[in-house]
Scaffold this motif. Structure first.
Motif, mmCIF file in Angstrom:
data_model
loop_
_atom_site.group_PDB
_atom_site.id
_atom_site.type_symbol
_atom_site.label_atom_id
_atom_site.label_comp_id
_atom_site.label_asym_id
_atom_site.label_seq_id
_atom_site.Cartn_x
_atom_site.Cartn_y
_atom_site.Cartn_z
ATOM 1 N N ALA A 116 9.269 8.904 10.990
ATOM 2 C CA ALA A 116 8.304 7.767 11.086
ATOM 3 C C ALA A 116 7.624 7.867 8.896
ATOM 4 N N PRO A 117 7.104 6.769 8.539
ATOM 5 C CA PRO A 117 7.255 5.549 8.860
ATOM 6 C C PRO A 117 9.000 4.857 8.655
ATOM 7 N N ARG A 119 12.766 3.188 8.617
ATOM 8 C CA ARG A 119 13.383 2.611 6.853
ATOM 9 C C ARG A 119 13.769 1.355 8.160
ATOM 10 N N ALA A 135 8.339 -6.496 11.495
ATOM 11 C CA ALA A 135 6.585 -5.851 10.629
ATOM 12 C C ALA A 135 5.186 -6.139 11.313
ATOM 13 N N GLY A 139 3.779 -2.378 12.027
ATOM 14 C CA GLY A 139 2.462 -2.147 11.746
ATOM 15 C C GLY A 139 2.797 -1.334 10.089
ATOM 16 N N ASP A 140 1.858 0.043 10.288
ATOM 17 C CA ASP A 140 2.009 0.853 9.403
ATOM 18 C C ASP A 140 2.881 1.926 9.315
ATOM 19 N N SER A 141 4.153 2.157 10.786
ATOM 20 C CA SER A 141 4.654 3.128 11.306
ATOM 21 C C SER A 141 6.040 2.558 11.046
ATOM 22 N N ALA A 143 8.466 0.396 7.263
ATOM 23 C CA ALA A 143 8.699 -0.306 6.170
ATOM 24 C C ALA A 143 9.696 -0.991 6.154
ATOM 25 N N HIS A 167 1.445 -9.368 3.444
ATOM 26 C CA HIS A 167 1.449 -8.831 2.393
ATOM 27 C C HIS A 167 2.678 -9.415 1.370
#
Ligand code: GLN
Length: 283
Positions: A116-117, A119, A135, A139-141, A143, A167
């Motif tokens: 993580a994170p 790609r 996405a 979440g944040d895990s 990109a 975003h």
């Protein structure tokens, strides 16, 4: 005329263009009346007023001329998210949720092994349905980035990301990931895979979706032939390429993956038992 009768007339008018005429008619009546589909179905015995009736007939005429319901509504639900869609992009299909599910399983297995994170890149993104759904769910895990050859499609994909995620997602104008630099742990794609001859038939009978999003060349495999070697260049060691395929393309796409050097090639079936997704692991 009462609502129930208007719905069955509408559905009858769509029987030759739609596989789901009643569903389409009820969605269009809901739009004409500014009500939910559930509400419209519950209104069966009520009278349809003239304003609503004429709006409904207008929408039925558009659908009968071949326009997809999603374009008429400007929206298509995919993985629980309401994507904006119009003539710039292919309407997201329920079948493509299998690609998202396979990608999520792959992403979670990587996350468990501490990469993580992650790609992730979604090529041929169209409306951005696959990229934005990934996405949203990771979440944040992760990109997530996306690319498409069509500037119009990319604009819509960006809008969908902004509205549904709050975003931006990095978005590149690119032909089959040319100029998109990795490394990525996961590349997803739902490239055009319909044969040119089949596409000719679709457009001769009034098809409205962009040909760029459907036409995969004479044998439908043209984009897999380009994507497999390109994905090898941008995937990190052990990275995964996951693509949607046509139901008769499982063995041909698996062979293209192997020829490009992918291992552990696997074909997944959709709920109808048809080959729908191919996965391969970059060495
Ligand atoms: N499943 C789509 C269709 O046949 C094709 C999507 C694609 O070419 N990527 O309608």
């Amino acid at each position: 005329m009462i609502i129930r009768a208007a719905l069955s007339d509408g559905a009858a008018a769509l029987a030759s263009v739609s596989e789901t005429p009643f569903l389409d008619a009820s969605l269009l009546l809901a739009r004409a009346l500014g009500a939910s589909r559930e509400r419209v179905l519950a209104m069966g015995p009520e009278e349809l007023d003239e304003t609503g009736g004429s709006a409904f007939r207008g929408l039925i005429a558009r659908r009968a001329a071949g326009e997809p319901v999603a374009y008429i509504l400007g929206l298509k639900e995919f993985r629980g998210l309401e994507f904006g869609v119009d003539e710039r992009v292919l309407c997201p299909r329920p079948d493509t949720e299998l690609l998202v599910e396979a990608a999520l399983r792959t992403a979670r297995s990587f996350a468990a092994s501490d990469r993580a994170p992650l790609r992730i890149h979604d090529a041929f993104t169209g409306s951005g349905a696959v990229a934005v759904a990934l996405a949203a769910e990771l979440g944040d895990s992760a990109a997530v980035s996306m690319s498409d050859l069509s500037p119009d499609a990319l604009e819509l994909a960006r809008e969908n990301a902004r509205r549904l995620l709050g975003h931006e997602l990095p978005a590149a104008l690119s032909d089959c990931m040319e100029g998109v630099d990795g490394p990525f742990e996961l590349v997803t794609a739902n490239p055009p895979y319909v044969t040119s001859m089949f596409c000719d038939g679709i457009y001769a009978s009034g098809g409205k979706e962009p040909r760029l999003a459907l036409d995969g060349g004479p044998d439908g495999l043209g984009l897999y032939r380009r994507l497999a070697p390109r994905a090898r260049e941008v995937l990190a060691p052990g990275g995964v390429l996951a693509v949607e395929i046509g139901d008769e393309q499982g063995s041909a796409v698996s062979a293209l993956f192997r020829a490009a050097g992918f291992g552990e090639v696997d074909v997944l079936r959709d709920l109808g038992g048809r080959d729908r997704v191919v996965l391969g692991v970059s060495p």
